[in-house]
Design an enzyme around this catalytic site. Structure first.
Site, PDB file in Angstrom:
ATOM      1  N   LYS A  73       0.806  -1.235   0.000  1.00  0.00           N
ATOM      2  CA  LYS A  73       0.000   0.000   0.000  1.00  0.00           C
ATOM      3  C   LYS A  73       0.838   1.285   0.000  1.00  0.00           C
ATOM      4  O   LYS A  73       0.428   2.288  -0.574  1.00  0.00           O
ATOM      5  CB  LYS A  73      -0.941   0.007   1.209  1.00  0.00           C
ATOM      6  CG  LYS A  73      -2.122  -0.944   1.068  1.00  0.00           C
ATOM      7  CD  LYS A  73      -3.079  -0.776   2.235  1.00  0.00           C
ATOM      8  CE  LYS A  73      -4.273  -1.688   2.066  1.00  0.00           C
ATOM      9  NZ  LYS A  73      -5.340  -1.402   3.048  1.00  0.00           N
ATOM     10  N   ASP A 133     -10.178   3.201   1.946  1.00  0.00           N
ATOM     11  CA  ASP A 133     -10.322   2.584   3.274  1.00  0.00           C
ATOM     12  C   ASP A 133     -11.061   3.489   4.273  1.00  0.00           C
ATOM     13  O   ASP A 133     -11.961   3.040   4.978  1.00  0.00           O
ATOM     14  CB  ASP A 133      -8.947   2.218   3.850  1.00  0.00           C
ATOM     15  CG  ASP A 133      -8.355   0.979   3.194  1.00  0.00           C
ATOM     16  OD1 ASP A 133      -9.136   0.114   2.733  1.00  0.00           O
ATOM     17  OD2 ASP A 133      -7.117   0.862   3.159  1.00  0.00           O
TER      18      ASP A 133
END
Ligand code: ATR
Length: 272
Positions: free
Chosen positions: A69, A105
């Site tokens: 990420k 997210d």
């Protein structure tokens, strides 16, 4: 749905990805939305190669998971403001060979909460100060909530709070204060250590909304204790489904079939 030579391809990149539920969920989403697309999982330790592969093969979009990420950001053409503020990318959108990094997210967590409670103006206690906490605190701030961060290592809570304009609170002090919402972002309570709790039971108060982002198991000890204490509970499928639903919309420009996505995730998690 038939896969043809024209079917757009999407994927998840990570290491490992063998247990990812994203292929199950996103393929259900394409089918339910009547949208041509197929989604595969690629286990790779090489984010630079993966970005080049996405470009070379014309893969339309990708989910990015652990451990890529943060490192993937070096290999994309553009990072949107949200992902830049979070400091991590969980979604790649490929527009004609140009790769844009996004992060769903934090907004995914807020959407999951907002099925139950409007977050604006609410005091939200975040347990943990890692990558997941960072995305969630950013999402909460963007939605007008008032986040408080408590962490095993207090310095990390202070740094994160300073960086995102939130407040830090000591683990010892949380039971004496009142919060509208509490979110566990730590791995405490995850399989196989399912008897562990990330916070003392004394912090739970009736009518508080308690969300756990752990979905292995769905019914963590924290949520069981919260339910018994009269709290509203939101399990870890919520954030997972909504971060994926937002990815689906970024890739296709369409609303995601959230109910069907949730259904396939629950079916899998309740059977395993
Ligand atoms: P992620 O990216 O999934 O959020 P992470 O960056 O490793 O994962 O962060 C994990 C968080 O859970 C951290 O805040 C960590 O606390 P520390 O900063 O003190 O390391 C917290 N955490 C992990 N294991 C924990 C445990 N056994 N008890 C309490 N907190 C824990």
């Amino acid at each position: 749905m038939e896969i043809s030579a024209k079917t757009p391809v999407y994927c998840v990149i990570g290491h490992p990805v063998g247990h990812s539920l994203s292929p199950l969920m996103q393929n259900r989403a394409f089918a339910a939305a009547g949208c041509d697309g197929v989604y595969a999982a690629f286990d790779t330790a090489n984010p630079e190669g993966a970005a080049a592969g996405i470009r070379a093969l014309g893969i339309r979009g990708a989910s990015v998971t652990i451990p890529h990420k943060v490192p993937i950001m070096d290999f994309l053409d553009e990072i949107d403001d949200n992902a830049r503020a979070i400091g991590a990318v969980n979604t790649i959108v490929n527009s004609g060979g140009k790769l844009r990094g996004c992060n769903t997210d934090g907004r995914g967590a807020v959407r999951a909460l907002e099925e139950h409670i409007a977050v604006s103006g609410k005091k939200v206690l975040i347990l943990g100060a890692g990558g997941a906490a960072r995305a969630i605190v950013h999402g909460l701030k963007a939605s007008g909530a008032d986040p408080y961060i408590a962490n095993r290592t207090p310095d990390k809570a202070r740094l994160l709070a300073q960086d995102l304009g939130a407040q830090a609170v000591s683990m010892d002090a949380i039971s004496g204060r009142s919060f509208d919402i509490m979110i566990n972002t730590t791995p405490v309570g995850m399989h196989p250590d399912t008897d562990a709790m990330p916070a003392p039971e004394s912090v739970l108060a009736p009518e508080m909304h308690v969300m756990d982002i752990i979905y292995n198991p769905l019914g963590t000890k924290l949520l069981a204790k919260a339910e018994a204490a009269g709290c509203h509970v939101i399990d870890g499928a919520g954030m997972f489904v909504y971060q994926g639903a937002l990815q689906f919309s970024l890739w296709t420009g369409r609303d995601a079939p959230v109910a069907q996505m949730r259904q396939v995730v629950y079916k899998y998690l309740n059977l395993n």
